[in-house]
Design an enzyme around this catalytic site. Structure first.
Site, PDB file in Angstrom:
ATOM      1  CG  ASN A   1      -3.965  -7.135  -8.058  1.00  0.00           C
ATOM      2  OD1 ASN A   1      -3.564  -6.301  -7.453  1.00  0.00           O
ATOM      3  ND2 ASN A   1      -5.304  -7.073  -8.558  1.00  0.00           N
TER       4      ASN A   1
ATOM      5  NE  ARG B   1      -7.950  -0.122 -10.613  1.00  0.00           N
ATOM      6  CZ  ARG B   1      -7.123   0.191 -11.489  1.00  0.00           C
ATOM      7  NH1 ARG B   1      -7.390   1.413 -12.079  1.00  0.00           N
ATOM      8  NH2 ARG B   1      -6.117  -0.660 -12.016  1.00  0.00           N
TER       9      ARG B   1
ATOM     10  CB  CYS C   1      -0.746   0.050   1.130  1.00  0.00           C
ATOM     11  SG  CYS C   1      -1.483   1.696   1.793  1.00  0.00           S
TER      12      CYS C   1
HETATM   13  C1  LIG Z   1      -9.781   2.369  -4.233  1.00  0.00           C
HETATM   14  C2  LIG Z   1      -8.778   1.482  -4.052  1.00  0.00           C
HETATM   15  C3  LIG Z   1      -8.670   1.068  -2.616  1.00  0.00           C
HETATM   16  C4  LIG Z   1      -7.580   0.061  -2.580  1.00  0.00           C
HETATM   17  N1  LIG Z   1      -7.542  -0.518  -1.339  1.00  0.00           N
HETATM   18  C5  LIG Z   1      -6.409  -1.588  -0.911  1.00  0.00           C
HETATM   19  C6  LIG Z   1      -6.624  -2.203   0.296  1.00  0.00           C
HETATM   20  O1  LIG Z   1      -7.245  -1.878   1.277  1.00  0.00           O
HETATM   21  N2  LIG Z   1      -5.429  -3.097   0.328  1.00  0.00           N
HETATM   22  C7  LIG Z   1      -4.590  -3.607  -0.583  1.00  0.00           C
HETATM   23  O2  LIG Z   1      -3.687  -4.407  -0.199  1.00  0.00           O
HETATM   24  N3  LIG Z   1      -4.806  -2.950  -1.771  1.00  0.00           N
HETATM   25  C8  LIG Z   1      -5.768  -2.108  -2.032  1.00  0.00           C
HETATM   26  N4  LIG Z   1      -5.833  -1.409  -3.307  1.00  0.00           N
HETATM   27  C9  LIG Z   1      -5.151  -2.029  -4.441  1.00  0.00           C
HETATM   28  C10 LIG Z   1      -6.142  -3.149  -5.210  1.00  0.00           C
HETATM   29  O3  LIG Z   1      -6.131  -4.271  -4.114  1.00  0.00           O
HETATM   30  C11 LIG Z   1      -5.142  -3.749  -6.441  1.00  0.00           C
HETATM   31  O4  LIG Z   1      -3.738  -4.405  -5.923  1.00  0.00           O
HETATM   32  C12 LIG Z   1      -5.160  -2.559  -7.242  1.00  0.00           C
HETATM   33  O5  LIG Z   1      -6.392  -1.831  -7.473  1.00  0.00           O
HETATM   34  C13 LIG Z   1      -4.823  -3.368  -8.622  1.00  0.00           C
HETATM   35  O6  LIG Z   1      -5.875  -4.254  -9.003  1.00  0.00           O
HETATM   36  P1  LIG Z   1      -6.975  -3.784 -10.129  1.00  0.00           P
HETATM   37  O7  LIG Z   1      -6.459  -3.245 -11.264  1.00  0.00           O
HETATM   38  O8  LIG Z   1      -7.662  -5.241 -10.339  1.00  0.00           O
HETATM   39  O9  LIG Z   1      -7.913  -2.774  -9.519  1.00  0.00           O
HETATM   40  C14 LIG Z   1      -6.813  -0.606  -3.573  1.00  0.00           C
HETATM   41  C15 LIG Z   1      -7.049  -0.149  -4.975  1.00  0.00           C
HETATM   42  C16 LIG Z   1      -8.066   0.800  -5.014  1.00  0.00           C
HETATM   43  C17 LIG Z   1      -8.184   1.595  -6.494  1.00  0.00           C
END
Ligand SMILES: Cc1cc2nc3c(=O)[nH]c(=O)nc-3n(C[C@H](O)[C@H](O)[C@H](O)COP(=O)(O)O)c2cc1C
Length: 368
Positions: A202, A227, A101
């Site tokens: 991911n 997302r 994060c």
């Molecule tokens: C709004 C938002 C909140 C997120 N919150 C977390 C979280 O609480 N913990 C975490 O490990 N990753 C968090 N992420 C990252 C996502 O878990 C993920 O790794 C990232 O969005 C890429 O994957 P995606 O393209 O499928 O969204 C967050 C991402 C977004 C956009």
């Protein structure tokens, strides 16, 4: 798929999205099928141990919300261990550790991406958790701090030795934020770095074909979708079907999307109460609307939503307004059909306009 002591229905995972992957959303997605394991938003280990109401609300679950992992962040080994013990005692099936994060608040206390730069300290923290519970302990990371510091393969090896049950890897560096392309070879390098622990890839998966590409290209054991699940809650069911049969299911029509959106709102109201549930839904509904075609009349009203009855009014008004964009068959006229979002690593020519990429939600978590 084997996952620590568990067998999962599929190798498809819901990524934690702080502020979004709450109980109502998880239940909505689960009802549509295909999901192997869901994870909560990240929870501060100390707040959990202190039984802060906000932390307890974040781990709220129900018998149909299984199997469930809770994601923890924190850097004090004893707190992380005790929080894992507490979660196990509540019947939570798995605990994930946030290591990727890039939010300042998390990195400042030594959690999140900062963990990736301090290998042995991190491995010891993880081992303390693994030794204290029977449920799987997993970790979620990015590829590294920046291009010059791709630490994920090394960290993955250390965490495997510490006993993690699986590793989630977002194929970008911390410095990248959400920009640029998800680096499939970076994920592949993590897969090759470990001996047998499953690596879950991911980043940017918005279609079943993108999921397949990531699986095939990296050799990862499963994929995690964030997302893309907000954009299309059917993605798990569609991807599972595609992986099993090679057949792409047809897209959902407007009425099916509205039905699921209403179900999602009803669960929000049930679980958070009408006022808060509706307020929280203000940022959720526009994600459904991305596939409605022209939707400004809907979006501008829904951002002020304050009651369930008002939602029906907004929807009624919107249906009427939207009818001007429809053909006699009820389909959107071709020029009003939404342009599908692209996946960074699927762009054939590498020149997909940024506007077509899946958005990063605005709000306090903008910098994830
Ligand atoms: C709004 C938002 C909140 C997120 N919150 C977390 C979280 O609480 N913990 C975490 O490990 N990753 C968090 N992420 C990252 C996502 O878990 C993920 O790794 C990232 O969005 C890429 O994957 P995606 O393209 O499928 O969204 C967050 C991402 C977004 C956009």
């Amino acid at each position: 798929m084997r996952f620590g002591t568990m067998t999962l229905q599929s190798n498809l995972f819901l990524s934690p999205l702080a502020g979004y992957t709450n109980l109502p959303f998880r239940l909505t997605v689960r009802e549509l099928g295909g999901l192997g394991l869901a994870t909560t938003d990240l929870v501060n280990a100390r707040s959990l141990l202190e039984k802060r109401p906000k932390a307890l609300k974040m781990i709220e679950t129900s018998p149909t919300d299984q199997p469930l992992a809770v994601q923890l962040f924190g850097s004090i080994p004893e707190e992380m261990r005790d929080a894992a013990i507490y979660l196990e005692s509540l019947g939570i099936q798995s605990v994930d550790i946030n290591m990727g994060c890039p939010v300042r608040k998390v990195c400042r206390v030594g959690g999140g991406s900062a963990m990736m730069t301090e290998l042995s300290r991190t491995a010891a923290l993880v081992k303390g958790m693994v030794d204290a519970v029977r449920i799987p302990i997993t970790a979620k990371m990015r590829l590294g701090w920046d291009e010059q510091n791709i630490t994920a393969p090394e960290l993955a090896r250390a965490l495997e030795d510490a006993g993690v049950a699986a590793l989630f890897v977002h194929g970008r560096t911390r410095e990248q934020g959400f920009s640029g392309t998800v680096n499939l070879s970076g994920i592949g390098a993590v897969v090759r770095a470990v001996r047998k622990v499953p690596v879950i890839g991911n980043g940017d998966i918005t279609t079943p074909s993108a999921a397949k590409r990531m699986l095939e290209n990296t050799g990862c054991a499963g994929v995690s979708i964030g997302r893309g699940a907000f954009y299309n809650p059917w993605i798990f069911q569609q991807t599972l079907h595609y992986l099993n049969s090679g057949e792409l299911l047809p897209g959902l029509d407007f009425e099916a999307r509205v039905r699921v959106m209403c179900r999602h709102l009803d669960l929000m109201v049930q679980i958070f109460g009408e006022a808060l549930g509706c307020r929280m839904f203000r940022k959720v509904a526009p994600w459904y609307a991305k596939q409605f075609g022209p939707a400004n009349e809907f979006n501008k009203r829904v951002v002020l939503l304050s009651s369930r009855a008002e939602f029906d009014e907004i929807l009624g008004h919107y249906r009427h307004w939207r009818s001007q964009f429809l053909e006699e068959t009820g389909e959107l006229k071709p020029r009003f059909r939404p342009v599908p979002v692209s996946t960074s690593f699927m762009a054939e020519s590498g020149n997909t306009p940024p506007a077509q990429r899946i958005p990063v939600p605005k709000g306090p978590v903008e910098v994830w």
